[in-house]
Design an enzyme around this catalytic site. Structure first.
Site, PDB file in Angstrom:
ATOM      1  N   HIS A   1      -2.098  -0.785  10.212  1.00  0.00           N
ATOM      2  CA  HIS A   1      -2.951  -1.745   9.559  1.00  0.00           C
ATOM      3  C   HIS A   1      -1.952  -2.372   8.857  1.00  0.00           C
ATOM      4  O   HIS A   1      -0.702  -2.084   8.247  1.00  0.00           O
ATOM      5  CB  HIS A   1      -4.016  -1.048   8.468  1.00  0.00           C
TER       6      HIS A   1
ATOM      7  N   GLU B   1      -1.704  -3.027   5.681  1.00  0.00           N
ATOM      8  CA  GLU B   1      -1.486  -2.490   4.293  1.00  0.00           C
ATOM      9  C   GLU B   1      -0.053  -1.589   4.727  1.00  0.00           C
ATOM     10  O   GLU B   1       0.812  -1.709   3.907  1.00  0.00           O
ATOM     11  CB  GLU B   1      -2.518  -1.892   3.563  1.00  0.00           C
TER      12      GLU B   1
ATOM     13  N   CYS C   1      -5.963   3.341   4.470  1.00  0.00           N
ATOM     14  CA  CYS C   1      -5.111   2.460   3.658  1.00  0.00           C
ATOM     15  C   CYS C   1      -5.425   2.932   2.120  1.00  0.00           C
ATOM     16  O   CYS C   1      -4.734   2.862   1.343  1.00  0.00           O
ATOM     17  CB  CYS C   1      -5.467   0.993   4.091  1.00  0.00           C
TER      18      CYS C   1
ATOM     19  N   CYS D   1      -9.233  -0.217   4.321  1.00  0.00           N
ATOM     20  CA  CYS D   1     -10.145   0.732   5.178  1.00  0.00           C
ATOM     21  C   CYS D   1     -10.186   1.897   4.349  1.00  0.00           C
ATOM     22  O   CYS D   1      -9.344   2.363   3.551  1.00  0.00           O
ATOM     23  CB  CYS D   1      -9.526   0.869   6.541  1.00  0.00           C
TER      24      CYS D   1
HETATM   25 ZN   LIG Z   1      -6.397   0.183   6.953  1.00  0.00          ZN
END
Ligand SMILES: [Zn+2]
Length: 192
Positions: free
Chosen positions: A96, A98, A134, A124
Site C-alpha cells: 500500500h 503508506e 497500514c 487501512c
Molecule cells: Zn494500507
C-alpha cells in the site's frame, strides 16, 4: 421510560471527548450494528498540512488503475521535516502507499517516532494480501499524526483505520474538502 436516542442525536447525552474537538459530529457510520460518530479537531489545517496532503493526492495519480485496489498516495513527514512519498504497488504488487513511503523512510535511516502520515485515503485496518494493516504499522512505528482526505469506501472491506489510530493515541484529521478529488481518482472501482 427514556426516549430511544441515537448517539448522534443532538439531544443524546454527550460523550466526554475533550475540549480539542468540535461539539458537532463530523461523520457517522454503522459498523455492523454499532453506530460510530467521529468528531473533527477544532484546530484548522495548517498551510503545510494542505501542501503535504496535496502532494499525497498528486502521488496517487501515479498508480495504474486496478480492479482490485485503490489508487492511493502517501507522504511521510518526520519530526525533523524529512519527506518520503509513495503510492500503491510502487515496488510490490501487495504494498500500500503508506508502506511504500515508510519503506523509503526506513531505508534512509529516518526516525519515525512522532512522524506524520499524509494519505489521500484513510489508512487501512484490514487486508487480505499482507498480515499487517497500514494503521497497525503506523501504531507500531510510533506515528503521532495521520491526515487523510477521503474515508475508505466500502468496496473491499469496512475500514476502521481512522478509529484504530485514534484509539491508539494518534491525532487523526480527515479533510473532507479534498475527498471529492480522491474519489474521482478512484472512479475505476465504482463502475464509472
Ligand atoms: Zn494500507
Amino acid at each position: 421510560m427514556a426516549p430511544d436516542l441515537r448517539v448522534d442525536d443532538a439531544a443524546a447525552p454527550r460523550l466526554d471527548i475533550g475540549t480539542g474537538y468540535l461539539a458537532a459530529p463530523h461523520t457517522g457510520r454503522f459498523f455492523g450494528s454499532t453506530f460510530v460518530t467521529t468528531y473533527e479537531l477544532r484546530r484548522g489545517l495548517t498551510a503545510r498540512d494542505e501542501e503535504y496532503l496535496r502532494q499525497a493526492i498528486d502521488e496517487s495519480r501515479k498508480c495504474v488503475p486496478s480492479a482490485t485496489s485503490y489508487r492511493v498516495g502517501a507522504v511521510v513527514v518526520t519530526r525533523s521535516g524529512a519527506c518520503f512519498a509513495g503510492h500503491t504497488h510502487e515496488t510490490s504488487p501487495t504494498h500500500h502507499a503508506e508502506q511504500e513511503a515508510v519503506k523509503k523512510a526506513l531505508a534512509a535511516g529516518a526516525e519515525l517516532r512522532g512522524a506524520a502520515m499524509y494519505s489521500s485515503m484513510e489508512p487501512c485496518s484490514q487486508r487480505s494480501s499482507e498480515p499487517e494493516s497500514c494503521s497497525a504499522m503506523m501504531l507500531r512505528l510510533g506515528f503521532a499524526r495521520a491526515v487523510f482526505a477521503a474515508y475508505e469506501p466500502d468496496c473491499f472491506v469496512q475500514c476502521r483505520g481512522a478509529l484504530d489510530l485514534r484509539l491508539g493515541g494518534v491525532e487523526v484529521r480527515a479533510v473532507p474538502a479534498m475527498a471529492g478529488e480522491v474519489l474521482r481518482i478512484n472512479s475505476h472501482l465504482r463502475g464509472e
